[in-house]
Structure formats: structure tokens, C-alpha cells
Design a protein around this motif. Structure first.
Motif, PDB file in Angstrom:
ATOM      1  N   UNK A  28       0.854  -1.190   0.000  1.00 42.60           N
ATOM      2  CA  UNK A  28       0.000   0.000   0.000  1.00 42.60           C
ATOM      3  C   UNK A  28       0.884   1.232   0.000  1.00 42.60           C
ATOM      4  N   UNK A  29       0.613   2.155  -0.914  1.00 45.23           N
ATOM      5  CA  UNK A  29       1.354   3.418  -0.902  1.00 45.23           C
ATOM      6  C   UNK A  29       0.373   4.550  -0.614  1.00 45.23           C
ATOM      7  N   UNK A  30       0.822   5.495   0.175  1.00 45.71           N
ATOM      8  CA  UNK A  30       0.000   6.655   0.503  1.00 45.71           C
ATOM      9  C   UNK A  30       0.240   7.750  -0.530  1.00 45.71           C
ATOM     10  N   UNK A  31      -0.816   8.451  -0.894  1.00 49.73           N
ATOM     11  CA  UNK A  31      -0.721   9.491  -1.915  1.00 49.73           C
ATOM     12  C   UNK A  31      -0.830  10.865  -1.267  1.00 49.73           C
ATOM     13  N   UNK A  32       0.050  11.803  -1.627  1.00 48.24           N
ATOM     14  CA  UNK A  32      -0.033  13.167  -1.080  1.00 48.24           C
ATOM     15  C   UNK A  32      -1.397  13.785  -1.395  1.00 48.24           C
ATOM     16  N   UNK A  33      -1.936  14.531  -0.435  1.00 48.24           N
ATOM     17  CA  UNK A  33      -3.258  15.138  -0.619  1.00 48.24           C
ATOM     18  C   UNK A  33      -3.342  16.010  -1.856  1.00 48.24           C
ATOM     19  N   UNK A  34      -2.296  16.794  -2.105  1.00 43.71           N
ATOM     20  CA  UNK A  34      -2.299  17.684  -3.264  1.00 43.71           C
ATOM     21  C   UNK A  34      -2.352  16.887  -4.557  1.00 43.71           C
ATOM     22  N   UNK A  35      -1.630  15.765  -4.595  1.00 43.72           N
ATOM     23  CA  UNK A  35      -1.652  14.911  -5.781  1.00 43.72           C
ATOM     24  C   UNK A  35      -3.038  14.311  -5.982  1.00 43.72           C
ATOM     25  N   UNK A  36      -3.677  13.873  -4.901  1.00 40.09           N
ATOM     26  CA  UNK A  36      -5.031  13.312  -4.997  1.00 40.09           C
ATOM     27  C   UNK A  36      -5.997  14.320  -5.615  1.00 40.09           C
ATOM     28  N   UNK A  37      -5.893  15.563  -5.179  1.00 43.38           N
ATOM     29  CA  UNK A  37      -6.781  16.595  -5.711  1.00 43.38           C
ATOM     30  C   UNK A  37      -6.541  16.817  -7.203  1.00 43.38           C
ATOM     31  N   UNK A  38      -5.284  16.782  -7.603  1.00 46.41           N
ATOM     32  CA  UNK A  38      -4.960  16.953  -9.018  1.00 46.41           C
ATOM     33  C   UNK A  38      -5.470  15.780  -9.850  1.00 46.41           C
ATOM     34  N   UNK A  39      -5.309  14.568  -9.322  1.00 52.44           N
ATOM     35  CA  UNK A  39      -5.768  13.375 -10.031  1.00 52.44           C
ATOM     36  C   UNK A  39      -7.285  13.391 -10.204  1.00 52.44           C
ATOM     37  N   UNK A  40      -8.003  13.772  -9.156  1.00 52.75           N
ATOM     38  CA  UNK A  40      -9.465  13.814  -9.225  1.00 52.75           C
ATOM     39  C   UNK A  40      -9.959  14.913 -10.167  1.00 52.75           C
ATOM     40  N   UNK A  41      -9.273  16.048 -10.144  1.00 48.43           N
ATOM     41  CA  UNK A  41      -9.639  17.147 -11.047  1.00 48.43           C
ATOM     42  C   UNK A  41      -9.446  16.723 -12.498  1.00 48.43           C
ATOM     43  N   UNK A  42      -8.331  16.039 -12.770  1.00 45.72           N
ATOM     44  CA  UNK A  42      -8.062  15.559 -14.126  1.00 45.72           C
ATOM     45  C   UNK A  42      -9.090  14.517 -14.548  1.00 45.72           C
ATOM     46  N   UNK A  43      -9.428  13.609 -13.617  1.00 45.05           N
ATOM     47  CA  UNK A  43     -10.412  12.559 -13.927  1.00 45.05           C
ATOM     48  C   UNK A  43     -11.772  13.165 -14.257  1.00 45.05           C
ATOM     49  N   UNK A  44     -12.176  14.184 -13.506  1.00 46.87           N
ATOM     50  CA  UNK A  44     -13.462  14.844 -13.781  1.00 46.87           C
ATOM     51  C   UNK A  44     -13.449  15.497 -15.168  1.00 46.87           C
ATOM     52  N   UNK A  45     -12.335  16.129 -15.474  1.00 49.38           N
ATOM     53  CA  UNK A  45     -12.212  16.807 -16.767  1.00 49.38           C
ATOM     54  C   UNK A  45     -12.303  15.803 -17.913  1.00 49.38           C
ATOM     55  N   UNK A  46     -11.707  14.625 -17.714  1.00 51.81           N
ATOM     56  CA  UNK A  46     -11.704  13.594 -18.756  1.00 51.81           C
ATOM     57  C   UNK A  46     -12.923  12.672 -18.674  1.00 51.81           C
TER      58      UNK A  46
END
Length: 281
Positions: free
Chosen positions: A167-185
Motif C-alpha cells: 500500500x502506498x500513501x498518496x499526497x493530498x495535493x496529488x489526490x486533488x490533481x488526479x481527481x480534477x483531471x479525472x473529472x475533466x476527462x
């Protein structure tokens, strides 16, 4: 000495064996490619240990890096072992452990950030985020597919590779960027990084896009490849916490000796250390 012949059918069987052993796709591809290289070099001649040793000498004469040669020999020895041709196996080159990293492959933090900035300026948002994701988590390029919408929401990713689950933990800022990108796509679930057709990004595609980017960014191509982002993560992480055991766990290494390779200092840092000794009168 027994002589053998390598056929296309044998290579295919060996490939299936590697997949059954749950080797990473990149490893399977690399091993098969190196066996093919040996077969091409043989040019129809029979396989003997003498020929395998001769191939090793040929690789040395071609000035391949010792680590590259040993990788090729490892693939060939694995093939020989699978078919019971133990008498054909050859010894790897003996290489003294280096005290510092090759400067031609030393990717600095500034160059890493410049690559990301250049990708964004070129409108290549997916590539910028892939670089940032590997750099911020230390995942292997083959593990990018485990970065899912669900993982971004929970802040952790479950990675299953080489028969191990971590299990790897993801930085909060990265999570927000990933979710924003996913919503856009318009990606509601599953892998965040996909091709235009909705398939997983391949290791080859990520590698190719990075190599293309380095020319635009003015960064040496020898420094720009996915695994170097993993090295950068390891260096920065270790400087922050100083715990090599924890770093080994994060990277998914079974041996700390493997992790030590990631922590080699640059040649410039090594020179500064020598200068501080003040042993030149």
C-alpha cells in the motif's frame, strides 16, 4: 559439450513461463528481446557455452554498459535454466559498486520541475501529471495503472506486482490533481491515466512521450526516463526522513541493498565531500 538450437516455439514457451511466474510485463518484454538478440547474433549457429561466452565478449566490445550486459546475460541464463541447459550458462561481469551516480543520468529537482512545466505549456496535461505522480510517489512505470480514481479518493493505492501487495500513501495535493483531471476527462472510476481509446497507458508510450518532451524542455535525453523519476523520489524521501528501511518498504524492495543503489550521491556531491576532507596540502 552439448549443442542446442533455439526455436521460435521455445521462445514463445519461455515467454509463457515468465508470465505464469507473474513477472512484470516490462520484464517479460525485456527478457524476450534479449534472447532474440542472442539468436540474431548466432545467425543459425548452434548454442554452446562457448558461443554464449563469445556473445558476452561481443557485447563488451560494443561498449555496452556493464549493467546492461549483465541484464542481457541474466535473461539468457534464465532461458537456459528453463530448458535445463545449465552447461550453457555464463558468468556475469564483475562490477565494483560505484560510489557516485553517473552525471549523465543525474536528473535534478530543477530539471524535473522544468519538465512538468514544459509539458503543461505544451498542453500535455496527462504527461505532466504522469511525471508528477511517479515523482511524488516513487511508483514504477508498470505500477501507474494502480493509480485509480478510487485510490485518489481514499488517498492510498494498493499495488500488486511481482507476487507482492503493498500500500502506498498518496499526497493530498496529488489526490486533488488526479481527481480534477479525472473529472475533466469524464473518468468516473478505474485508472486515471488512459489512452484516447480508454486503454491503459503502456510503458512504451510513457517512455516515448518523455523522450519527446526532453527536447522541448532542453533536458538531456539520457536523464529522462520513468525510472529516473523513481530515483529522484528515493533521494528526496531519504533526505527528508533518513530511514532507509522505510524507503525500501515504500519502493517495494525486498533487499535494502537494492535501495542503497538509489541513494548514490552525484559526482559533484562526492567531489565536495572529498574537498571537505582537506587532505591535499
Amino acid at each position: 559439450m552439448n549443442a542446442h538450437t533455439i526455436t521460435a516455439e521455445q521462445i514463445a514457451r519461455y515467454g509463457e513461463h515468465l508470465r505464469e511466474e507473474e513477472r512484470a510485463p516490462g520484464t517479460v518484454e525485456n527478457y524476450l528481446r534479449n534472447v532474440d538478440r542472442f539468436v540474431f547474433w548466432l545467425a543459425g549457429r548452434a548454442v554452446t557455452r562457448e558461443k554464449a561466452v563469445e556473445w558476452k565478449e561481443h557485447l563488451v566490445s560494443c561498449r555496452y554498459a556493464p549493467a546492461t550486459i549483465n541484464g542481457m546475460l541474466s535473461a539468457l541464463n534464465s532461458f537456459f535454466s528453463y530448458f535445463g541447459w545449465q552447461e550453457c550458462r555464463v558468468k556475469a561481469l564483475r562490477v565494483q559498486r560505484r560510489a557516485f551516480r553517473d552525471p549523465s543520468r543525474e536528473l535534478t529537482r530543477e530539471e524535473y520541475e522544468h519538465l512538468i512545466e514544459t509539458a503543461r505549456l505544451l498542453g500535455r496535461e496527462r504527461l505532466a501529471l504522469v511525471l508528477e505522480t511517479i515523482g511524488a510517489t516513487g511508483v514504477r512505470v508498470s505500477e501507474v495503472r494502480y493509480l485509480t480514481v478510487e485510490a485518489a479518493r481514499s488517498g492510498r493505492a494498493e499495488i500488486s506486482l511481482k507476487g507482492k501487495i503493498r500500500t502506498i500513501l498518496l499526497p493530498g495535493k496529488l489526490c486533488r490533481k488526479l481527481l480534477k483531471y479525472a473529472r475533466k476527462e469524464k473518468i468516473a472510476s478505474g485508472e486515471v491515466f488512459r489512452t484516447g481509446g480508454g486503454k491503459s497507458l503502456s510503458r512504451k508510450q510513457i517512455w516515448s512521450e518523455m523522450k519527446n518532451l526532453c527536447h522541448h524542455a532542453g533536458v538531456e535525453p539520457s536523464k529522462v526516463f520513468p525510472h529516473n523519476l523513481r530515483h529522484l523520489f528515493a533521494t528526496v524521501f531519504y533526505r527528508a526522513c533518513g530511514d532507509i528501511v522505510k524507503l525500501a518498504d515504500v519502493l517495494g524492495h525486498s533487499s535494502i541493498e537494492t535501495t542503497r543503489i538509489y541513494l548514490l550521491t552525484s559526482g559533484a556531491e562526492h567531489i565536495r565531500t572529498l574537498d571537505r576532507l582537506r587532505l591535499v596540502c
